[in-house]
Every structure is written in C-alpha cells, then in structure tokens.
Design a protein around this motif. Structure first.
Motif, PDB file in Angstrom:
ATOM      1  N   ILE A 162       0.842  -1.207   0.000  1.00  0.00           N
ATOM      2  CA  ILE A 162       0.000   0.000   0.000  1.00  0.00           C
ATOM      3  C   ILE A 162       0.871   1.249   0.000  1.00  0.00           C
ATOM      4  N   LEU A 163       1.869   1.280   0.867  1.00  0.00           N
ATOM      5  CA  LEU A 163       2.693   2.474   1.031  1.00  0.00           C
ATOM      6  C   LEU A 163       3.603   2.704  -0.172  1.00  0.00           C
ATOM      7  N   ILE A 164       4.082   1.641  -0.783  1.00  0.00           N
ATOM      8  CA  ILE A 164       4.886   1.791  -2.000  1.00  0.00           C
ATOM      9  C   ILE A 164       4.046   2.412  -3.104  1.00  0.00           C
ATOM     10  N   CYS A 165       2.804   1.959  -3.231  1.00  0.00           N
ATOM     11  CA  CYS A 165       1.921   2.510  -4.260  1.00  0.00           C
ATOM     12  C   CYS A 165       1.564   3.958  -3.943  1.00  0.00           C
ATOM     13  N   LEU A 166       1.345   4.271  -2.674  1.00  0.00           N
ATOM     14  CA  LEU A 166       1.061   5.658  -2.297  1.00  0.00           C
ATOM     15  C   LEU A 166       2.259   6.568  -2.580  1.00  0.00           C
ATOM     16  N   CYS A 167       3.452   6.053  -2.375  1.00  0.00           N
ATOM     17  CA  CYS A 167       4.653   6.873  -2.574  1.00  0.00           C
ATOM     18  C   CYS A 167       5.017   7.023  -4.043  1.00  0.00           C
TER      19      CYS A 167
ATOM     20  N   VAL B  17      14.703   9.255  -2.059  1.00  0.00           N
ATOM     21  CA  VAL B  17      14.785   7.898  -1.502  1.00  0.00           C
ATOM     22  C   VAL B  17      14.613   7.937   0.007  1.00  0.00           C
ATOM     23  N   THR B  18      15.272   8.891   0.656  1.00  0.00           N
ATOM     24  CA  THR B  18      15.180   9.002   2.113  1.00  0.00           C
ATOM     25  C   THR B  18      13.758   9.306   2.563  1.00  0.00           C
ATOM     26  N   LEU B  19      13.101  10.252   1.909  1.00  0.00           N
ATOM     27  CA  LEU B  19      11.758  10.666   2.325  1.00  0.00           C
ATOM     28  C   LEU B  19      10.729   9.567   2.073  1.00  0.00           C
ATOM     29  N   CYS B  20      10.822   8.874   0.946  1.00  0.00           N
ATOM     30  CA  CYS B  20       9.875   7.776   0.677  1.00  0.00           C
ATOM     31  C   CYS B  20      10.152   6.579   1.585  1.00  0.00           C
ATOM     32  N   SER B  21      11.420   6.302   1.836  1.00  0.00           N
ATOM     33  CA  SER B  21      11.766   5.201   2.745  1.00  0.00           C
ATOM     34  C   SER B  21      11.217   5.455   4.138  1.00  0.00           C
ATOM     35  N   GLU B  22      11.269   6.711   4.557  1.00  0.00           N
ATOM     36  CA  GLU B  22      10.756   7.092   5.871  1.00  0.00           C
ATOM     37  C   GLU B  22       9.269   6.756   5.989  1.00  0.00           C
ATOM     38  N   VAL B  23       8.498   7.080   4.953  1.00  0.00           N
ATOM     39  CA  VAL B  23       7.060   6.795   4.958  1.00  0.00           C
ATOM     40  C   VAL B  23       6.801   5.295   4.996  1.00  0.00           C
ATOM     41  N   ILE B  24       7.497   4.549   4.147  1.00  0.00           N
ATOM     42  CA  ILE B  24       7.263   3.108   4.039  1.00  0.00           C
ATOM     43  C   ILE B  24       7.660   2.393   5.325  1.00  0.00           C
ATOM     44  N   SER B  25       8.836   2.727   5.851  1.00  0.00           N
ATOM     45  CA  SER B  25       9.332   2.039   7.049  1.00  0.00           C
ATOM     46  C   SER B  25       8.450   2.303   8.258  1.00  0.00           C
ATOM     47  N   ALA B  26       8.174   3.580   8.516  1.00  0.00           N
ATOM     48  CA  ALA B  26       7.391   3.931   9.705  1.00  0.00           C
ATOM     49  C   ALA B  26       5.986   3.359   9.631  1.00  0.00           C
ATOM     50  N   GLY B  27       5.354   3.446   8.471  1.00  0.00           N
ATOM     51  CA  GLY B  27       3.988   2.957   8.337  1.00  0.00           C
ATOM     52  C   GLY B  27       3.867   1.454   8.358  1.00  0.00           C
ATOM     53  N   THR B  28       4.847   0.764   7.794  1.00  0.00           N
ATOM     54  CA  THR B  28       4.785  -0.701   7.744  1.00  0.00           C
ATOM     55  C   THR B  28       4.968  -1.300   9.120  1.00  0.00           C
ATOM     56  N   ASP B  29       6.017  -0.897   9.812  1.00  0.00           N
ATOM     57  CA  ASP B  29       6.357  -1.543  11.079  1.00  0.00           C
ATOM     58  C   ASP B  29       5.304  -1.339  12.153  1.00  0.00           C
ATOM     59  N   THR B  30       4.904  -0.092  12.379  1.00  0.00           N
ATOM     60  CA  THR B  30       3.965   0.170  13.465  1.00  0.00           C
ATOM     61  C   THR B  30       2.599  -0.466  13.196  1.00  0.00           C
ATOM     62  N   SER B  31       2.126  -0.381  11.951  1.00  0.00           N
ATOM     63  CA  SER B  31       0.797  -0.920  11.641  1.00  0.00           C
ATOM     64  C   SER B  31       0.783  -2.442  11.706  1.00  0.00           C
ATOM     65  N   ALA B  32       1.773  -3.077  11.088  1.00  0.00           N
ATOM     66  CA  ALA B  32       1.808  -4.546  11.080  1.00  0.00           C
ATOM     67  C   ALA B  32       1.970  -5.096  12.493  1.00  0.00           C
ATOM     68  N   THR B  33       2.808  -4.437  13.296  1.00  0.00           N
ATOM     69  CA  THR B  33       3.006  -4.878  14.680  1.00  0.00           C
ATOM     70  C   THR B  33       1.708  -4.783  15.474  1.00  0.00           C
ATOM     71  N   THR B  34       0.979  -3.697  15.295  1.00  0.00           N
ATOM     72  CA  THR B  34      -0.282  -3.519  16.020  1.00  0.00           C
ATOM     73  C   THR B  34      -1.308  -4.564  15.606  1.00  0.00           C
ATOM     74  N   VAL B  35      -1.404  -4.849  14.317  1.00  0.00           N
ATOM     75  CA  VAL B  35      -2.346  -5.885  13.856  1.00  0.00           C
ATOM     76  C   VAL B  35      -2.001  -7.233  14.482  1.00  0.00           C
TER      77      VAL B  35
END
Length: 508
Positions: free
Chosen positions: A187-192, A301-319
């Motif tokens: 999802i986040l890769i497509c959004l970015c 690369v840095t700004l898109c990586s920031e979005v993907i990393s932060a959104g993936t880890d916290t959301s997947a962990t919570t689920v």
C-alpha cells in the motif's frame, strides 16, 4: 629530579581523583541536571549498561524507581534526560511544544541514510522540517487524498485475503506478521511511487528498509562519535546498505519521473497506476526547501523510505498484537465479529467509512496500543535552548528521551493495566482518552505535540481495515498444541518474539 617527578605524579593523582569524584557524582554534567546513576570518566554510564546485558528498557524501569520520574544518564558523549511521568511529558510536548520540538545531533551512520537530516523524523525544528512536513500532510493524508487512494487499499487487502486463505488452507496454519508487513508495504509503496510492483520486489524493498532501521538503531559508535575512526567496519556496512537501498528505489523514482514528464494516463497493465499528482513522489520533484534547494534522488529515496518504514512496522506490529488477543480470547473475537456483521453483514464489503462506525473495533485497537505500544520510547527530542523541566535544567541539544511505556502500565492511570480489556474504552478508564495526547497523556502510540506522527490517522485506517476484513472472513484459532507466545522482543518496534501463527476457519 626524583622529587619533581614525585610532585608531578602527586598532582596528577590528585587531579585524576577529583576528576573521578566529579564524574562519579555528576557524570561530568551541570549540577542542576536531573539526578542519575554515578558514571565513569569519559564513558559515563555506557559500560555499566553494556555489562548488564539486558535491553535498555529494563534498566530504565529500575532507574525510575530509584531516581524518580525524570533522571539523567551520561551515555558516552550523549547526555540523556529520561522523562517517564505523564504530566511532565504533556508539559514538554504539548504545553511547551516548540521548546522541545527539535532533534539532537545524529550519529554518523544515521546521517548516511538521512542525507544530512533531510527527513521529517530527523530534521531539526526549523524551515526544512516545516517544508517537508507541510508537503507530506498536503500530498498524502488530507481527506481528499485519502479518499482518492482508497482503491489502493482495496486492491492490496483483497490480495492479502487471498494470500492468507491460500496459506492457511494449504499448510493448516499461517504466520500473520509477514503477511501483514507485505500488504501494508505494498500500500505504502503505491502511495509513494504510484506503482504496482511484484510481491518479490516488495519483499526486497521491505527487507532492505528493515535492515536500514536496524543498522540505524542506537549502537556503540553512536555514543562515542569521537572514536568514529575505530568503527570503520560499521560505517563501511552502512554505506554498502545505503547503496543497495538506492539501487532498489531509484529505478522507481526514475520511472515515475518519466511518467509524469510524458503526461501519460495510468494504465492498469503497466507499472505506473496512479494519476499524475496522486503519488507522494510527484510532490517531491518540484519541492525546493529554502535551506537546501531542489531535492535530488537521494533525498527522495530518504523521504519515501521514511514513509514506508514507519507505516509498515507500526501498523503490522499492532495488527499482530491485536490478533494475538483475539486468538487467545474467543469471546472478544466473537463480540467484534458480531459488531462487523451488524454493520455490513456476513458477506458485505467493508468500506473505509464502515470501520468508523465500529466502536468495539476502535476499542480493540486502542487497547492494543495501550497494552502493546509500538515503541517504549518516542524518537529522541531536543530542546531548542536551555530550559527547565520538573525543576531541573535541560541543556539545549541534550537527548530528551520520553519513556512512554510506563504510562500505559501505571496503576494510578489504568485499572488492572496488565489485562487486555477493550471494554475500558467503552465504559471505563479509557473513555474519552485522546491518543494524540493533546488533552492529557494516558497513552502515546504516535507521539504528541509538534512531532506527532503526521500519518497517525492513516495508520489506524490500515489497521482497522485489516482486522475487520480478517475477522469477518475467518474464525481465528490457536494452533493445536502450540498456543501463542506473548513474549516480546525489540526489532525497531516491540514485536512478538515468536511470530503469531493461527488456524483460520471460513465463516459460513
């Protein structure tokens, strides 16, 4: 000559003794800093922490009992002020937000990946941070943009449901975390980048960004930058990983730029599927922060990586943590299922506006944030000037660490804090709790104040949709003779030490 030597030796001994006494009491710190454990010369408390061979959070819990709600540790060259009290945290981040809104100096390794702190999370409080954050909010998380990109979530979650069904039925059980990470990352890769790419490429990107997060986590060289030359191997590894990160993501940036420059319409059979202007990267092509000028490929690369990393880890962990409790407590799972059926039916399509009408789902998610906060600390803050907090001096540039896990464990704030009880957010001590901490700090899954995670609403939406879809379609049960293990470990976020595996049965 011998008398002179003895005299010099005596003076040196007295000097070293006084220096040792000063360090052992204050760690070499100003007298009005918060109290803290005695330290050693040069390294402060660093070696003491290393020798304990325990995670830092367990050491902090013990020191809090000894030194109170705010204390100081001298970790090598880092002066760290650790704040654990909810009222002090609220005062610093909300009531006096601008004062504590900056970031401390980054380690040499982190600077490799942030391109000189050109990232929303790491930029110092000032013009660059304001420009980057404003652009992110405008281009990615406004209600109009979220609605425009709803098809991306629908596409990714449909694939998610097919994948877990196949895995669960073919193998008899499934591992949830890897599936959730893959889905949210897609999802986040497509959004970015406005691109649909293969699962193999998504997994590669996810793996590299996970390595980036781990290598930029605090390590020994970060605390003793004066000895950076002695840690050449670590720096070499960081630069090699940065090269892999660039090789992986720059092609997506170049493809998107070519697509935008040609003014093409999206084609569902091609890689680029989002219309021009709908991808986050589109906004970065023309962005020129006043302190840096136009952004290059490395900054993108840095700004898109920031979005993907932060959104993936916290959301997947919570689920994963939420589903753990639904597997353990079938009563909670059934109550949630009945709420979903009551709103959309057994086979109805769950839309994004539907999850907003599910109070019990909201309670389950909030209780998961409370019981299993994604991280026990917020990202490091720094005061923009010398200031006071709790009656103590906080030097400008010192690392101010907010230990928020204690707040969710505090029996003075929460009744039976170790129990997982979603009902507390419907009629109990959780009613009216503000997860942003604006009114008061009782839990802070996204931070608070100026540096709160700007995409926290988007993260909750992804979590809500995944949980609702999975509970509507399947009944989740523990693997026979292998009950879920709630033990924790640290991997950027606080995750299950043994990933959750479950049996799924279709609901008829």
């Amino acid at each position: 000559m011998e008398l002179i030597d003895l005299f010099i030796f005596g003076l040196a001994f007295i000097f070293i003794r006084l220096w040792w006494r000063h360090w052992s009491v204050t760690g070499g710190r100003p007298k009005n800093l918060p109290p803290g454990p005695p330290g050693w010369p040069f390294v402060g408390n660093l070696i003491q922490v290393i020798l304990q061979r325990r995670h830092f959070i367990f050491i902090v819990r013990e020191l809090r009992k000894i030194y109170g709600p705010i204390f100081t540790m001298q970790m090598g060259q880092r002066t760290m002020v650790i704040v654990t009290d909810s009222k002090l945290i609220h005062e610093a981040l909300v009531q006096r937000g601008p004062t504590f809104a900056s970031r401390p100096a980054d380690s040499p390794i982190r600077l490799v990946f942030s391109v000189g702190k050109c990232a929303i999370n790491s930029a110092e409080y000032g013009p660059l941070w304001r420009t980057l954050r404003k652009n992110f909010v405008t281009e990615l998380i406004t209600p109009t943009r979220v609605k425009q990109c709803s098809w991306i979530r629908k596409w990714a979650i449909e694939n998610h449901m097919k994948r877990i069904k196949r895995e669960g039925f073919e193998t008899g059980s499934l591992e949830l975390m890897s599936n959730c990470r893959l889905t949210i990352c897609s999802i986040l890769i497509c959004l970015c980048f406005g691109a649909k790419i293969s699962e193999e490429r998504i997994k590669k990107i996810e793996s590299i960004l996970k390595d980036v997060m781990l290598i930029t986590s605090p390590k020994l060289p970060d605390f003793l930058p004066i000895l950076t030359l002695l840690f050449r191997r670590e720096m070499k590894e960081a630069k090699a990983l940065r090269k892999k990160q660039l090789e992986c993501l720059v092609p997506l940036i170049k493809n998107r730029r070519a697509f935008v420059e040609k003014g093409e319409n999206p084609n569902p059979n091609q890689e680029m599927v989002s219309p021009i202007g709908a991808a986050y990267i589109d906004s970065l092509f023309g962005l020129e922060p006043e302190t840096r000028g136009p952004l290059g490929e490395e900054e993108c690369v840095t700004l898109c990586s920031e979005v993907i990393s932060a959104g993936t880890d916290t959301s997947a962990t919570t689920v994963e943590w939420a589903m753990l409790h639904l597997v353990i407590n079938q009563e909670i799972q059934e109550k949630l299922y009945q709420e979903i059926v009551g709103i959309v039916g057994k086979n109805g399509d769950i839309k994004e506006e539907d999850v907003e009408r599910m109070p019990y789902l909201d309670a389950v998610i909030k209780e998961t944030f409370r019981r299993h906060p994604p991280s026990h600390f917020l990202l490091s803050h720094a005061a923009i000037k010398d200031t006071e907090l709790g009656g103590y001096t906080i030097p400008a540039g010192a690392y101010v660490e907010f230990y928020t896990a204690w707040i969710t464990e505090n029996p003075d704030i929460w009744s039976d804090p170790s129990e997982f009880r979603p009902e507390r957010f419907l009629h109990g001590d959780g009613v009216g709790v503000d997860v942003t901490g604006t009114r008061a700090v009782k839990m802070l899954p996204f931070g608070a104040g100026r540096r709160i995670c700007p995409a926290w609403n988007l993260g909750i939406l992804h979590i809500s949709l995944l949980i609702a879809k999975m509970v509507q379609a399947f009944k989740w049960l523990p693997v026979p003779d292998a009950p879920p293990d709630p033990a924790e470990t640290y991997a950027f976020t606080v995750v299950m030490k043994n990933p959750l595996k479950a049996v799924i049965l279709p609901r008829y």
